[in-house]
Motif scaffolding. Structure first.
Motif, PDB file in Angstrom:
ATOM      1  N   GLN A 266       0.833  -1.205   0.000  1.00  0.00           N
ATOM      2  CA  GLN A 266       0.000   0.000   0.000  1.00  0.00           C
ATOM      3  C   GLN A 266       0.866   1.252   0.000  1.00  0.00           C
ATOM      4  O   GLN A 266       1.851   1.356   0.728  1.00  0.00           O
ATOM      5  CB  GLN A 266      -0.924   0.002   1.213  1.00  0.00           C
ATOM      6  N   GLY A 267       0.468   2.213  -0.848  1.00  0.00           N
ATOM      7  CA  GLY A 267       1.200   3.461  -0.997  1.00  0.00           C
ATOM      8  C   GLY A 267       1.989   3.531  -2.288  1.00  0.00           C
ATOM      9  O   GLY A 267       2.365   4.621  -2.733  1.00  0.00           O
ATOM     10  N   ALA A 268       2.240   2.386  -2.924  1.00  0.00           N
ATOM     11  CA  ALA A 268       2.955   2.378  -4.206  1.00  0.00           C
ATOM     12  C   ALA A 268       2.047   2.934  -5.300  1.00  0.00           C
ATOM     13  O   ALA A 268       0.818   2.913  -5.194  1.00  0.00           O
ATOM     14  CB  ALA A 268       3.401   0.974  -4.550  1.00  0.00           C
ATOM     15  N   SER A 269       2.665   3.412  -6.370  1.00  0.00           N
ATOM     16  CA  SER A 269       1.895   3.886  -7.519  1.00  0.00           C
ATOM     17  C   SER A 269       2.733   3.717  -8.773  1.00  0.00           C
ATOM     18  O   SER A 269       3.963   3.731  -8.726  1.00  0.00           O
ATOM     19  CB  SER A 269       1.474   5.351  -7.355  1.00  0.00           C
ATOM     20  N   GLY A 270       2.062   3.531  -9.883  1.00  0.00           N
ATOM     21  CA  GLY A 270       2.759   3.388 -11.151  1.00  0.00           C
ATOM     22  C   GLY A 270       2.207   2.251 -11.983  1.00  0.00           C
ATOM     23  O   GLY A 270       1.223   1.592 -11.615  1.00  0.00           O
ATOM     24  N   SER A 271       2.873   2.010 -13.107  1.00  0.00           N
ATOM     25  CA  SER A 271       2.410   0.972 -14.021  1.00  0.00           C
ATOM     26  C   SER A 271       2.532  -0.421 -13.426  1.00  0.00           C
ATOM     27  O   SER A 271       1.775  -1.326 -13.796  1.00  0.00           O
ATOM     28  CB  SER A 271       3.193   1.051 -15.338  1.00  0.00           C
ATOM     29  N   HIS A 272       3.491  -0.632 -12.505  1.00  0.00           N
ATOM     30  CA  HIS A 272       3.585  -1.948 -11.873  1.00  0.00           C
ATOM     31  C   HIS A 272       2.366  -2.230 -11.002  1.00  0.00           C
ATOM     32  O   HIS A 272       1.947  -3.388 -10.868  1.00  0.00           O
ATOM     33  CB  HIS A 272       4.878  -2.094 -11.078  1.00  0.00           C
ATOM     34  N   VAL A 273       1.776  -1.187 -10.425  1.00  0.00           N
ATOM     35  CA  VAL A 273       0.523  -1.377  -9.675  1.00  0.00           C
ATOM     36  C   VAL A 273      -0.611  -1.677 -10.641  1.00  0.00           C
ATOM     37  O   VAL A 273      -1.489  -2.503 -10.343  1.00  0.00           O
ATOM     38  CB  VAL A 273       0.209  -0.153  -8.798  1.00  0.00           C
ATOM     39  N   ARG A 274      -0.607  -1.032 -11.794  1.00  0.00           N
ATOM     40  CA  ARG A 274      -1.618  -1.364 -12.811  1.00  0.00           C
ATOM     41  C   ARG A 274      -1.514  -2.839 -13.198  1.00  0.00           C
ATOM     42  O   ARG A 274      -2.526  -3.512 -13.386  1.00  0.00           O
ATOM     43  CB  ARG A 274      -1.445  -0.479 -14.046  1.00  0.00           C
ATOM     44  N   ALA A 275      -0.287  -3.334 -13.305  1.00  0.00           N
ATOM     45  CA  ALA A 275      -0.091  -4.757 -13.614  1.00  0.00           C
ATOM     46  C   ALA A 275      -0.719  -5.621 -12.531  1.00  0.00           C
ATOM     47  O   ALA A 275      -1.410  -6.611 -12.826  1.00  0.00           O
ATOM     48  CB  ALA A 275       1.398  -5.053 -13.740  1.00  0.00           C
ATOM     49  N   LEU A 276      -0.485  -5.269 -11.286  1.00  0.00           N
ATOM     50  CA  LEU A 276      -1.062  -6.024 -10.170  1.00  0.00           C
ATOM     51  C   LEU A 276      -2.577  -5.981 -10.209  1.00  0.00           C
ATOM     52  O   LEU A 276      -3.255  -7.001 -10.026  1.00  0.00           O
ATOM     53  CB  LEU A 276      -0.544  -5.461  -8.846  1.00  0.00           C
ATOM     54  N   GLN A 277      -3.140  -4.814 -10.449  1.00  0.00           N
ATOM     55  CA  GLN A 277      -4.596  -4.672 -10.500  1.00  0.00           C
ATOM     56  C   GLN A 277      -5.192  -5.490 -11.644  1.00  0.00           C
ATOM     57  O   GLN A 277      -6.238  -6.137 -11.488  1.00  0.00           O
ATOM     58  CB  GLN A 277      -4.969  -3.199 -10.621  1.00  0.00           C
ATOM     59  N   ALA A 278      -4.509  -5.498 -12.796  1.00  0.00           N
ATOM     60  CA  ALA A 278      -4.979  -6.303 -13.925  1.00  0.00           C
ATOM     61  C   ALA A 278      -4.929  -7.786 -13.598  1.00  0.00           C
ATOM     62  O   ALA A 278      -5.837  -8.550 -13.956  1.00  0.00           O
ATOM     63  CB  ALA A 278      -4.144  -6.006 -15.166  1.00  0.00           C
ATOM     64  N   ALA A 279      -3.875  -8.209 -12.898  1.00  0.00           N
ATOM     65  CA  ALA A 279      -3.758  -9.616 -12.509  1.00  0.00           C
ATOM     66  C   ALA A 279      -4.856 -10.009 -11.521  1.00  0.00           C
ATOM     67  O   ALA A 279      -5.433 -11.097 -11.613  1.00  0.00           O
ATOM     68  CB  ALA A 279      -2.380  -9.877 -11.913  1.00  0.00           C
ATOM     69  N   LEU A 280      -5.144  -9.133 -10.576  1.00  0.00           N
ATOM     70  CA  LEU A 280      -6.221  -9.394  -9.622  1.00  0.00           C
ATOM     71  C   LEU A 280      -7.580  -9.437 -10.307  1.00  0.00           C
ATOM     72  O   LEU A 280      -8.443 -10.247  -9.956  1.00  0.00           O
ATOM     73  CB  LEU A 280      -6.215  -8.322  -8.525  1.00  0.00           C
ATOM     74  N   ASN A 281      -7.762  -8.583 -11.305  1.00  0.00           N
ATOM     75  CA  ASN A 281      -9.038  -8.565 -12.024  1.00  0.00           C
ATOM     76  C   ASN A 281      -9.268  -9.860 -12.791  1.00  0.00           C
ATOM     77  O   ASN A 281     -10.413 -10.303 -12.956  1.00  0.00           O
ATOM     78  CB  ASN A 281      -9.102  -7.364 -12.962  1.00  0.00           C
ATOM     79  N   LYS A 282      -8.195 -10.496 -13.281  1.00  0.00           N
ATOM     80  CA  LYS A 282      -8.353 -11.797 -13.934  1.00  0.00           C
ATOM     81  C   LYS A 282      -8.927 -12.810 -12.960  1.00  0.00           C
ATOM     82  O   LYS A 282      -9.601 -13.761 -13.363  1.00  0.00           O
ATOM     83  CB  LYS A 282      -7.006 -12.273 -14.478  1.00  0.00           C
ATOM     84  N   ARG A 283      -8.673 -12.608 -11.669  1.00  0.00           N
ATOM     85  CA  ARG A 283      -9.190 -13.495 -10.637  1.00  0.00           C
ATOM     86  C   ARG A 283     -10.476 -12.964 -10.015  1.00  0.00           C
ATOM     87  O   ARG A 283     -10.927 -13.450  -8.980  1.00  0.00           O
ATOM     88  CB  ARG A 283      -8.128 -13.682  -9.543  1.00  0.00           C
ATOM     89  N   GLY A 284     -11.064 -11.929 -10.644  1.00  0.00           N
ATOM     90  CA  GLY A 284     -12.387 -11.482 -10.236  1.00  0.00           C
ATOM     91  C   GLY A 284     -12.452 -10.305  -9.288  1.00  0.00           C
ATOM     92  O   GLY A 284     -13.504 -10.033  -8.714  1.00  0.00           O
ATOM     93  N   ARG A 286     -12.269  -6.962  -9.805  1.00  0.00           N
ATOM     94  CA  ARG A 286     -13.044  -5.819 -10.313  1.00  0.00           C
ATOM     95  C   ARG A 286     -12.502  -4.478  -9.805  1.00  0.00           C
ATOM     96  O   ARG A 286     -13.253  -3.609  -9.361  1.00  0.00           O
ATOM     97  CB  ARG A 286     -14.525  -5.963  -9.957  1.00  0.00           C
ATOM     98  N   LEU A 287     -11.205  -4.319  -9.887  1.00  0.00           N
ATOM     99  CA  LEU A 287     -10.566  -3.073  -9.460  1.00  0.00           C
ATOM    100  C   LEU A 287     -10.488  -2.082 -10.614  1.00  0.00           C
ATOM    101  O   LEU A 287     -10.422  -2.471 -11.780  1.00  0.00           O
ATOM    102  CB  LEU A 287      -9.141  -3.357  -8.964  1.00  0.00           C
ATOM    103  N   ALA A 288     -10.460  -0.799 -10.266  1.00  0.00           N
ATOM    104  CA  ALA A 288     -10.106   0.223 -11.251  1.00  0.00           C
ATOM    105  C   ALA A 288      -8.601   0.119 -11.475  1.00  0.00           C
ATOM    106  O   ALA A 288      -7.817   0.143 -10.527  1.00  0.00           O
ATOM    107  CB  ALA A 288     -10.466   1.609 -10.735  1.00  0.00           C
ATOM    108  N   VAL A 289      -8.185  -0.007 -12.730  1.00  0.00           N
ATOM    109  CA  VAL A 289      -6.760  -0.129 -13.045  1.00  0.00           C
ATOM    110  C   VAL A 289      -6.197   1.289 -13.156  1.00  0.00           C
ATOM    111  O   VAL A 289      -5.990   1.829 -14.240  1.00  0.00           O
ATOM    112  CB  VAL A 289      -6.539  -0.948 -14.327  1.00  0.00           C
ATOM    113  N   ASP A 290      -5.946   1.886 -11.984  1.00  0.00           N
ATOM    114  CA  ASP A 290      -5.558   3.289 -11.925  1.00  0.00           C
ATOM    115  C   ASP A 290      -4.123   3.496 -11.470  1.00  0.00           C
ATOM    116  O   ASP A 290      -3.640   4.631 -11.395  1.00  0.00           O
ATOM    117  CB  ASP A 290      -6.510   4.064 -11.014  1.00  0.00           C
ATOM    118  N   GLY A 291      -3.423   2.419 -11.139  1.00  0.00           N
ATOM    119  CA  GLY A 291      -2.026   2.540 -10.739  1.00  0.00           C
ATOM    120  C   GLY A 291      -1.807   3.000  -9.316  1.00  0.00           C
ATOM    121  O   GLY A 291      -0.659   3.227  -8.920  1.00  0.00           O
ATOM    122  N   GLY A 292      -2.867   3.110  -8.525  1.00  0.00           N
ATOM    123  CA  GLY A 292      -2.732   3.538  -7.145  1.00  0.00           C
ATOM    124  C   GLY A 292      -2.992   2.391  -6.183  1.00  0.00           C
ATOM    125  O   GLY A 292      -4.087   1.815  -6.178  1.00  0.00           O
ATOM    126  N   PHE A 293      -1.988   2.045  -5.372  1.00  0.00           N
ATOM    127  CA  PHE A 293      -2.122   0.938  -4.425  1.00  0.00           C
ATOM    128  C   PHE A 293      -2.686   1.493  -3.116  1.00  0.00           C
ATOM    129  O   PHE A 293      -1.974   1.733  -2.140  1.00  0.00           O
ATOM    130  CB  PHE A 293      -0.755   0.295  -4.191  1.00  0.00           C
TER     131      PHE A 293
END
Length: 326
Positions: A266-284, A286-293
């Motif tokens: 928590q507190g990280a931001s950037g495209s690597h967080v977008r990657a994490l959010q996209a990976a979590l969304n594949k598992r259901g 439903r996060l906004a892929v905004d790059g903010g952890f």
């Protein structure tokens, strides 16, 4: 481990209309596969992708995390017959995910197949390919539901004739009832059923490719996160591999993933967080892929870790990444 779950001689066929085109998978033209009868597939790729597509195309996912119990392997003796799948042991309630996109065609005790026991699901993936999930504690999807690769579909359990909680997982190819070794079948599609890193080849597409593209963008590459692993993304990955002293083949696999991912909290931001959010969304998730952890992403990480029996600390380290992208 299963006490039964043996290969049956004559399965009940499913209606022909459920054996039609793929449900949400970018796959065409069946090819002759491995010696075990495993089928490989061709992806239809854009003109910009020079490399031939392979079956490691991102269309498949690991159905559950756990360990392989002794005697739970494919072909193990079962009272004069042989074990029809691979057992994956973990505690009751562990998440069970769809191994690929498709349609739930069975949702019943034993999945409607002889020799099986316990609550079960069968998913049709088109082109006469099916996956079976047995001994479930709870269903998370209904009969005839359309599911995507990586979606949570059930909870691991100990229903039926078993010695302990586990997922009994089968792969069927050619028709429902014709089983093949699930470990080999998934390995040919870039998935390690034992829980290792996935393998994604040039020509792949989908959510895992989006994850790769966002991770590359964190390193300064201006890739379109379009989920298409074409020539531009492949060349960027090859440059990254060379910079790390890795084989520059463009495959994102067990050697490349650990160098590519970041430990995030928590507190990280950037495209690597977008990657994490996209990976979590594949598992259901439903996060906004905004790059903010923020707190919402932290809760999603913890929830995923909890249902998959990982350390639920909200930190996305290599173990969590490996599970998410597997």
């Amino acid at each position: 481990m299963c006490r039964s779950c043996a290969t049956a001689a004559e399965p009940t066929e499913i209606p022909a209309d459920l054996e039609g085109p793929d449900h949400g998978l970018s796959r065409r033209g069946l090819l002759a596969g491995l010696s075990l009868g495993v089928l490989a597939v061709n992806l239809s790729v854009g003109a910009s992708t020079a490399a031939a597509a392979t079956a490691k195309n991102g269309a498949w996912a690991n159905p559950a995390l756990g360990r392989f119990p002794a005697g739970g392997h494919y072909g193990a003796p079962r009272g004069g017959a042989s074990h029809a799948g691979q057992d994956v042991s973990n505690s009751i309630g562990t998440a069970v995910h769809a191994a690929a996109g498709g349609t739930v065609v069975r949702r019943s005790w034993g999945g409607g197949l002889p020799g099986r026991t316990g609550n079960a699901l069968v998913i049709s993936h088109g082109n006469n390919q099916y996956t079976y999930y047995g001994h479930l504690n709870a269903y998370r999807v209904g009969l005839n539901a359309k599911v995507s690769a990586g979606q949570r579909i059930a909870d691991m359990g100990a229903t039926g004739n078993v010695t302990g909680p586990h997922l009994h997982f089968e792969t069927h190819s050619g028709r429902l009832g014709t089983t093949v070794n699930p470990v080999s079948f998934l390995a040919a599609r870039g998935v390690d059923l034992a829980g290792g890193w996935s393998r994604i080849d040039p020509g792949a597409s989908g959510a895992t490719v989006v994850v790769i593209q966002h991770l590359m963008n964190q390193r300064g590459h201006g890739l379109a996160a379009d989920g298409k692993y074409g020539s531009v993304s492949v060349e960027a990955v090859k440059r990254f591999q060379r910079s790390k002293g890795l084989v520059a083949d463009g495959q994102v696999g067990p050697a490349t993933w650990p160098a590519l991912v970041y430990t995030l909290r928590q507190g990280a931001s950037g495209s690597h967080v977008r990657a994490l959010q996209a990976a979590l969304n594949k598992r259901g998730a439903r996060l906004a892929v905004d790059g903010g952890f923020g707190s919402v992403t932290t809760s999603a990480v913890r929830a995923y870790q909890s249902v998959n029996r990982l350390v639920a600390d909200g930190e996305a380290g290599p173990v969590t990444w490996r599970a998410l992208t597997g």
